[in-house]
Design a protein around this motif. Structure first.
Motif, mmCIF file in Angstrom:
data_model
loop_
_atom_site.group_PDB
_atom_site.id
_atom_site.type_symbol
_atom_site.label_atom_id
_atom_site.label_comp_id
_atom_site.label_asym_id
_atom_site.label_seq_id
_atom_site.Cartn_x
_atom_site.Cartn_y
_atom_site.Cartn_z
ATOM 1 N N TYR A 64 44.709 45.964 55.360
ATOM 2 C CA TYR A 64 43.825 45.810 56.508
ATOM 3 C C TYR A 64 44.301 44.716 57.466
ATOM 4 N N GLU A 65 43.785 44.796 58.681
ATOM 5 C CA GLU A 65 44.202 43.886 59.744
ATOM 6 C C GLU A 65 43.890 42.425 59.444
ATOM 7 N N ASP A 66 42.922 42.167 58.553
ATOM 8 C CA ASP A 66 42.596 40.776 58.208
ATOM 9 C C ASP A 66 43.359 40.286 56.973
ATOM 10 N N GLY A 67 44.332 41.091 56.497
ATOM 11 C CA GLY A 67 45.154 40.681 55.378
ATOM 12 C C GLY A 67 44.610 41.036 54.014
ATOM 13 N N VAL A 68 43.468 41.715 53.958
ATOM 14 C CA VAL A 68 42.942 42.157 52.674
ATOM 15 C C VAL A 68 43.707 43.402 52.219
ATOM 16 N N VAL A 69 44.087 43.412 50.946
ATOM 17 C CA VAL A 69 44.855 44.509 50.358
ATOM 18 C C VAL A 69 44.136 44.965 49.093
ATOM 19 N N ASN A 70 44.019 46.276 48.919
ATOM 20 C CA ASN A 70 43.311 46.801 47.748
ATOM 21 C C ASN A 70 44.306 47.424 46.772
ATOM 22 N N CYS A 71 44.772 46.623 45.825
ATOM 23 C CA CYS A 71 45.696 47.110 44.797
ATOM 24 C C CYS A 71 44.920 47.314 43.489
ATOM 25 N N ASP A 73 42.231 46.175 43.107
ATOM 26 C CA ASP A 73 41.506 44.910 43.087
ATOM 27 C C ASP A 73 41.726 44.296 44.460
ATOM 28 N N LYS A 74 40.658 44.056 45.196
ATOM 29 C CA LYS A 74 40.806 43.560 46.564
ATOM 30 C C LYS A 74 41.239 42.097 46.550
ATOM 31 N N VAL A 75 42.341 41.800 47.252
ATOM 32 C CA VAL A 75 42.891 40.447 47.290
ATOM 33 C C VAL A 75 43.288 40.105 48.721
ATOM 34 N N ASP A 76 43.402 38.796 49.008
ATOM 35 C CA ASP A 76 43.943 38.381 50.296
ATOM 36 C C ASP A 76 45.458 38.242 50.162
ATOM 37 N N LEU A 77 46.120 37.900 51.262
ATOM 38 C CA LEU A 77 47.585 37.858 51.249
ATOM 39 C C LEU A 77 48.141 36.808 50.285
ATOM 40 N N GLU A 78 47.413 35.712 50.111
ATOM 41 C CA GLU A 78 47.878 34.678 49.191
ATOM 42 C C GLU A 78 47.779 35.161 47.745
ATOM 43 N N GLU A 79 46.662 35.774 47.406
ATOM 44 C CA GLU A 79 46.493 36.294 46.052
ATOM 45 C C GLU A 79 47.425 37.462 45.772
ATOM 46 N N LEU A 80 47.801 38.178 46.832
ATOM 47 C CA LEU A 80 48.719 39.305 46.674
ATOM 48 C C LEU A 80 50.058 38.851 46.091
ATOM 49 N N LYS A 81 50.489 37.646 46.441
ATOM 50 C CA LYS A 81 51.755 37.131 45.911
ATOM 51 C C LYS A 81 51.744 37.134 44.388
ATOM 52 N N ALA A 82 50.611 36.736 43.808
ATOM 53 C CA ALA A 82 50.509 36.692 42.343
ATOM 54 C C ALA A 82 50.540 38.101 41.760
ATOM 55 N N LYS A 83 49.888 39.062 42.425
ATOM 56 C CA LYS A 83 49.887 40.444 41.938
ATOM 57 C C LYS A 83 51.303 41.014 41.909
#
Length: 340
Positions: A64-71, A73-83
């Motif tokens: 999404y345009e605000d950096g939320v990603v649903n893998c 489990d919905k995460v922001d761009l910072e948390e996505l790095k850990a995923k």
């Protein structure tokens, strides 16, 4: 006591704010009346892979345009790095491994070529966000808090609403209320032995936008897909040693197909999607109605109607018909196939 004096007594305990007006008291008693609001955000699907303990699943990754990603489990761009670092969200699957696409097929990989690595995949996801939000403004950061209670329900703070596929026909068409659809997948023949993992975006008006291939194709009516199926352009199963190309992700050679949906069943599924988007009955809905009718009146006639209705459902969707992933479709099969 006069009602006016009672009202004044209740108001008398409220403090004045800086303007001299009485401020509303913060009362922690329950029940309370609260409000909530929804945001509409633009997003893109990206082909990606979930590695669930060595089980590799091709998914449509919502970004999404605000950096939320649903893998899953919905995460922001910072948390996505850990995923990505932990390998849950992966840009690759190993050779000799098994990979699948839900409602389509599963394959054993002979050999593969992937476009990204664990080290640069996050940068790619950020680049997708930039296609919608070039300055990366107003990005969402959860600061480790991903849920809160509103009313009596625990909500994700990263979830404004469920994903909804829409179609944008022009630069001026920015309505998020029109052209709602749903996405399914097929294999689309590029040349002999080479196939795209194609996205079939099916809309309420009966049109289908096929993307994920060399050049997107808009089919005005579902029926126009039939010749493509008959000529093997659209498929669900490919010969061994075929190459499957996945846009923005990579490609792999099929060692063998582990399972696949029937291509004719997939065509029925598209018809069901159009019916569902328009509030009309689907094959699954008809079957549930027939099952309920049989339970009320378990006659031979109703049993025969139930069997017909059940067998009209695409085979890969039958286990979902009752919405019970424990019992699956067993209660229906037990009735109609009791002597088989």
């Amino acid at each position: 006591m006069n009602k006016l004096f009672i009202l004044m007594g209740l108001m008398g305990s409220l403090p004045d704010d800086a303007s001299g007006q009485q401020a509303q008291r913060n009362d922690n008693s329950y029940p309370q009346a609260v409000i909530s609001r929804m945001r509409i955000l633009e997003g893109r699907y990206v082909n990606s892979i979930i590695n669930n303990g060595g089980i590799y699943s091709l998914i449509d990754l919502p970004v999404y345009e605000d950096g939320v990603v649903n893998c899953w489990d919905k995460v922001d761009l910072e948390e996505l790095k850990a995923k990505i670092s932990k390998g849950w969200l992966s840009p690759t699957a190993p050779d000799k491994g098994k990979i699948s696409c839900i409602h389509l097929a599963g394959w054993e990989i002979a050999r593969s070529k992937w476009y990204y690595t664990k080290e640069n995949y996050h940068d790619f996801i950020v680049s997708v966000v930039k296609t919608m939000n070039p300055t990366l403004s107003n990005l969402y950061y959860s600061n480790g808090i991903t849920a809160k209670v509103i009313g009596n329900v625990n909500y994700s703070t990263l979830s404004y609403s469920g994903e909804q596929l829409i179609r944008k026909d022009s630069e001026k068409n920015i309505s998020f209320k029109d052209y709602k659809g749903k996405r399914e997948h097929y294999l689309y023949k590029k040349s002999d032995g080479v196939y795209w993992l194609a996205n079939f975006n099916v809309y309420a008006d009966g049109s289908v936008l096929i993307d994920g291939i060399d050049k997107s194709i808009k089919i005005d009516k579902v029926q126009e897909l039939e010749p493509l199926i008959q000529h093997g352009i659209i498929a669900t199963k490919v010969p061994d040693n075929s190459t499957i190309i996945i846009k923005d992700l990579g490609e792999f050679v099929v060692a063998k197909t582990l399972y696949s949906a029937d291509v004719k069943d997939k065509f029925v599924e598209i018809g069901d999607i159009v019916s569902s988007l328009n509030g009309r009955p689907t094959t699954s809905g008809d079957c549930v109605n027939a099952f309920n009718e049989y339970n009320k009146q378990p006659t031979k006639e109703n049993k025969a109607k139930l069997k017909v209705a059940y067998e009209r459902i695409p085979k890969h969707l039958r286990v979902y018909v009752l919405g019970d992933m424990d019992a699956k479709d067993w209660p229906i099969r037990k009735v109609i196939y009791e002597n088989e």
